[in-house]
Write an enzyme that holds these catalytic residues in place. Structure first.
Site, mmCIF file in Angstrom:
data_model
loop_
_atom_site.group_PDB
_atom_site.id
_atom_site.type_symbol
_atom_site.label_atom_id
_atom_site.label_comp_id
_atom_site.label_asym_id
_atom_site.label_seq_id
_atom_site.Cartn_x
_atom_site.Cartn_y
_atom_site.Cartn_z
ATOM 1 N N THR A 1 -11.133 -3.163 5.679
ATOM 2 C CA THR A 1 -10.321 -2.351 4.775
ATOM 3 C C THR A 1 -9.072 -3.053 4.288
ATOM 4 O O THR A 1 -8.778 -3.059 3.089
ATOM 5 C CB THR A 1 -9.929 -1.027 5.474
ATOM 6 O OG1 THR A 1 -11.116 -0.343 5.881
ATOM 7 C CG2 THR A 1 -9.119 -0.146 4.553
ATOM 8 N N SER B 1 -6.061 0.071 -2.952
ATOM 9 C CA SER B 1 -6.743 -0.977 -3.701
ATOM 10 C C SER B 1 -6.260 -1.076 -5.146
ATOM 11 O O SER B 1 -6.205 -2.165 -5.710
ATOM 12 C CB SER B 1 -8.257 -0.719 -3.684
ATOM 13 O OG SER B 1 -8.760 -0.764 -2.372
ATOM 14 N N THR C 1 0.817 -1.219 0.000
ATOM 15 C CA THR C 1 0.000 0.000 0.000
ATOM 16 C C THR C 1 0.845 1.261 0.000
ATOM 17 O O THR C 1 1.838 1.366 0.723
ATOM 18 C CB THR C 1 -0.917 -0.002 1.234
ATOM 19 O OG1 THR C 1 -1.790 -1.122 1.161
ATOM 20 C CG2 THR C 1 -1.746 1.264 1.310
ATOM 21 N N ARG D 1 -29.162 -11.533 32.732
ATOM 22 C CA ARG D 1 -29.800 -10.287 33.151
ATOM 23 C C ARG D 1 -31.316 -10.413 33.150
ATOM 24 O O ARG D 1 -31.913 -10.856 32.164
ATOM 25 C CB ARG D 1 -29.402 -9.166 32.185
ATOM 26 C CG ARG D 1 -30.021 -7.818 32.488
ATOM 27 C CD ARG D 1 -29.399 -7.171 33.700
ATOM 28 N NE ARG D 1 -29.911 -5.816 33.913
ATOM 29 C CZ ARG D 1 -29.368 -4.954 34.752
ATOM 30 N NH1 ARG D 1 -28.298 -5.296 35.452
ATOM 31 N NH2 ARG D 1 -29.890 -3.761 34.895
ATOM 32 N N GLU E 1 -6.231 -5.919 3.235
ATOM 33 C CA GLU E 1 -6.325 -7.066 2.326
ATOM 34 C C GLU E 1 -7.445 -6.891 1.304
ATOM 35 O O GLU E 1 -8.026 -7.870 0.830
ATOM 36 C CB GLU E 1 -6.516 -8.365 3.108
ATOM 37 C CG GLU E 1 -5.285 -8.809 3.868
ATOM 38 C CD GLU E 1 -4.104 -9.097 2.944
ATOM 39 O OE1 GLU E 1 -4.227 -9.933 2.026
ATOM 40 O OE2 GLU E 1 -3.050 -8.479 3.152
ATOM 41 N N GLY F 1 -25.583 -0.662 29.708
ATOM 42 C CA GLY F 1 -24.444 0.059 30.283
ATOM 43 C C GLY F 1 -23.254 -0.837 30.530
ATOM 44 O O GLY F 1 -22.094 -0.410 30.383
ATOM 45 N N GLY G 1 2.563 -2.909 8.333
ATOM 46 C CA GLY G 1 2.693 -3.605 9.607
ATOM 47 C C GLY G 1 4.108 -4.107 9.836
ATOM 48 O O GLY G 1 4.773 -4.569 8.920
ATOM 49 N N ASP H 1 -10.261 -3.444 0.235
ATOM 50 C CA ASP H 1 -11.447 -2.752 0.708
ATOM 51 C C ASP H 1 -12.683 -3.559 0.314
ATOM 52 O O ASP H 1 -12.784 -4.087 -0.794
ATOM 53 C CB ASP H 1 -11.500 -1.361 0.082
ATOM 54 C CG ASP H 1 -12.789 -0.635 0.403
ATOM 55 O OD1 ASP H 1 -12.854 -0.015 1.476
ATOM 56 O OD2 ASP H 1 -13.723 -0.705 -0.418
#
Length: 698
Positions: A479, A197, A191, A371, A481, A458, A230, A483
């Protein structure tokens, strides 16, 4: 147990002739099931699941979960269990809820080193010899920390995969062991700042110098800086750099010849001192909204020289005298072959995304069972999962988790077959199928994590309950590998190609062969009799469900082909594609849903245990009918489904959500995820509130 609507459907395919009062009473009886304890379905043979309050008792619930887990468990589950046990035994390697970016990066690298050097896992060897086991290890590592799973993928799927798939024997001999044992940590530098892309438009150059027998790697402008790489910011020692191969004096009139995108091995740091090498500039991409254990960086090359042998030359080579050779005749074919060998990254992302969805759904379902909130007057409060609205949120999502499980298992098997056989047809299938499943599943998972968070109120907002980290870490899966929007266009493009070849007398590849049987159907009008059938037996028939999915895809394919042909006359090919883009994306998603359902139905049929098969059939029916209902407008527009049938589908989907709720505990337990992977106190199997309060010091 059948709904009132479906029971009336067995009397015939016509409309409902009950008066309004009777219909209203019937609806109230169905709705009352959500506040009472109905008898389990005699057809499905399913017992109610245990609720936190103990008001519902599952007969053989644990046995049912164990049997289902055994069927879900792949042959590599023992490998995953060893990874889980290793991290459980090493509290120093477990990721805390709060930490700085610098600390997370250091921990993530230690986690990876420990997994390889102490636990004895050899990911690159697994990827080369047994891809399915490699993906199982990646999923398990991502369960411990998603950053770890991604960092492992960068090192082995991308950097290591480029050596295996794009290089030749000399590269494997030189680099394989060092990559496998982490002596050679590396990057995958594809990239660029201005191009992600559109890989064919990358601007980085690799110009051959015949005098020194070297390539000169250069970043010609700021837009060509390699970005989001990376492992680059801290740990990478090498990078596979994608660049335009330039041969001086080889073009027309003695101009340089651009041979297209190729991959080159470029050292970026000294192996001993970790110092950045001359001519290379590395900058840190900084704190991200997620995956902060991965050190993303930006790379600029200033006339960096590398040996000619550092060209990964499987699909194209340069001789000592500067002559270019390739077994593939054109730049486009070489480019397609290069990218085709890199699909393993997309396979891994789709597979890992399902694992993240399972974790999210497990936390949300267990909390919803625990819950209690409100209830009938003067009676105990009921579990929030007893509310129809909550079932509507979570039960189709749980069903989708199962559907995606079997679809990605199939994808991994196809990928393994591709690596063993190098069959071109299988390669084509895997390329498009991995694109579609990666795009569809990651988009679904990203939305679902937010729904799971909201469904936990919450408590879902507490960082310790993980939804924030899961959502942020997973978000980029949509995104990198590829889009998702671009990948879906690849799927649509391949469908159109298959469509055109069929009408030219060609054959359809394996993944799309259902279109062969639908070619005549989508051009004809739906059967006016079957379009009104509303009986439960019919709606739960897998043949009806799969036919509905495939009919929709076939109609979309036919109509978008006609639209493209029409608009191309005035707008040209690119303009026509853009005019029909949303239509094309819908087509791709519809096709992928058809594949997912087909693989789910096959998995149900293969299940050897009758009770487990019935349970899976229930979940599969919910997945199918929920998806049909969500797109009911499409079916109504073409009269594939009459109004009475649409109403019956809606009612049955609601009721199946209720039935799945009764076994929701067993279904999430069958994912067989240890507490180390779940980690959220509200998602533990027992004493959730006790564990939760301990986190804030009570």
């Amino acid at each position: 147990m059948a709904t009132a609507a479906s029971r009336s459907g067995r009397r015939g395919g016509g409309g409902n002739d009950e008066d309004d009062r009777t219909a209203a009473m019937r609806r109230l009886r169905v709705l009352s099931l959500h506040l009472e304890d109905p008898s389990p379905s005699s057809e499905a043979g399913l017992a109610p699941a245990a609720c936190a309050a103990g008001r519902r008792r599952a007969t053989g619930g644990a046995d049912a979960a164990a049997a289902l887990a055994a069927y879900l468990r792949g042959r590599h589950r023992d490998t995953q269990a060893r990874v889980f046990e290793f991290f459980l035994s090493r509290p120093d390697l477990q990721t805390p809820v709060e930490m700085t970016t610098a600390a997370h990066r250091e921990l993530c690298f230690r986690q990876l080193c420990a997994l390889v050097r102490e636990a004895g896992v050899r990911p690159l060897s697994l990827m080369a010899n047994d891809p399915a086991e490699y993906f199982a290890v990646m999923e398990a590592a991502g369960g411990a920390d998603i950053s770890l799973g991604v960092k492992l993928g960068v090192q082995y799927s991308l950097w290591g995969g480029s050596i295996i798939n794009l290089g030749t024997k000399k590269h494997r001999d030189r680099f394989f062991d060092g990559i496998d044992n982490l002596d050679y940590p590396g990057c995958f530098a594809m990239t660029e700042l201005h191009h992600g892309s559109n890989v064919q438009a990358l601007q980085t150059t690799a110009t051959f110098d015949p005098v020194t027998d070297e390539f000169i790697i250069n970043t010609p402008n700021d837009g060509a800086i390699k970005w989001w790489i990376g492992n680059a910011a801290l740990h990478g020692k090498f990078a596979t750099v994608f660049a335009r191969l330039i041969l001086p004096l080889q073009g027309k009139g003695g101009d340089p010849a651009d041979m297209g995108i190729h991959a080159f091995i470029v050292p970026i740091r000294d192996l001993d001192t970790n110092a950045v090498l001359p001519g290379i500039e590395i900058n840190d991409c900084g704190h991200k909204i997620g995956l902060n254990g991965v050190d993303n960086g930006a790379l600029r090359f200033r006339s960096v020289r590398i040996p000619r042998d550092n060209l990964l030359n499987r699909f194209g080579d340069v001789s000592r005298d500067g002559k270019y050779t390739s077994s593939l005749p054109t730049i486009n074919k070489r480019f397609a072959a290069t990218l085709g060998e890199l699909v393993g990254g997309r396979v891994g992302i789709a597979y890992s995304s399902v694992g993240i969805l399972k974790v999210s759904v497990t936390i949300a379902v267990r909390y919803a069972l625990l819950r209690q909130q409100f209830g009938p007057p003067k009676k105990p409060e009921i579990s929030v999962l007893d509310y129809q609205s909550h079932q509507h949120k979570l039960m189709p999502m749980l069903a989708s988790s199962y559907a995606f499980h079997f679809a990605t298992r199939y994808l991994v098997d196809k990928y393994s077959e591709m690596k063993k056989t190098n069959d071109e047809d299988v390669m084509a299938d895997v390329h498009v199928l991995s694109s579609g499943l990666k795009a569809y599943i990651t988009s679904y998972t990203a939305k679902s994590i937010s729904v799971c968070r909201e469904s936990c109120g919450g408590h879902g907002y507490a960082a310790v309950n993980r939804f924030g980290a899961l959502r942020n870490d997973h978000d980029i899966f949509q995104t990198f590998e590829g889009d998702n929007t671009v990948l879906l266009q690849q799927v649509a493009g391949d469908l159109l190609k298959q469509y055109q070849e069929k009408f030219k007398g060609g054959t359809l590849s394996a993944t799309w062969n259902y279109l062969r049987d639908s070619m005549g159907t989508y051009l004809s009008q739906p059967n006016p009799v079957t379009s009104r059938w509303e009986g439960e037996d019919h709606l739960r028939d897998p043949n009806f469900q799969l036919d509905a999915f495939r009919y929709r895809t076939s109609r979309l394919l036919h109509s978008v082909a006609a639209r493209l042909q029409k608009h191309s006359k005035t707008l040209g090919g690119f303009g026509a594609w853009n005019r029909c883009l949303n239509h094309l994306l819908t087509l791709a998603e519809s096709h992928i849903e058809s594949v997912i359902l087909a693989k789910f139905i096959e998995a149900v049929k293969r299940c050897p245990d009758e009770k487990t098969r019935e349970l899976l059939k229930l979940v599969c029916d919910l997945y199918a009918l929920d998806r049909i209902w969500k797109d009911i407008g499409t079916y109504r527009n073409v009269d594939y489904v009459a109004p009475n049938k649409a109403k019956a589908i809606h009612k049955l989907a609601d009721y199946l959500s209720y039935q799945v709720r009764l076994v929701a505990q067993e279904l999430v337990d069958a994912f067989d995820l240890p507490d180390l992977i779940i980690r959220a106190p509200i998602g533990m199997q027992s004493e959730a509130y006790a564990q939760y309060t301990q986190h804030v010091g009570f």
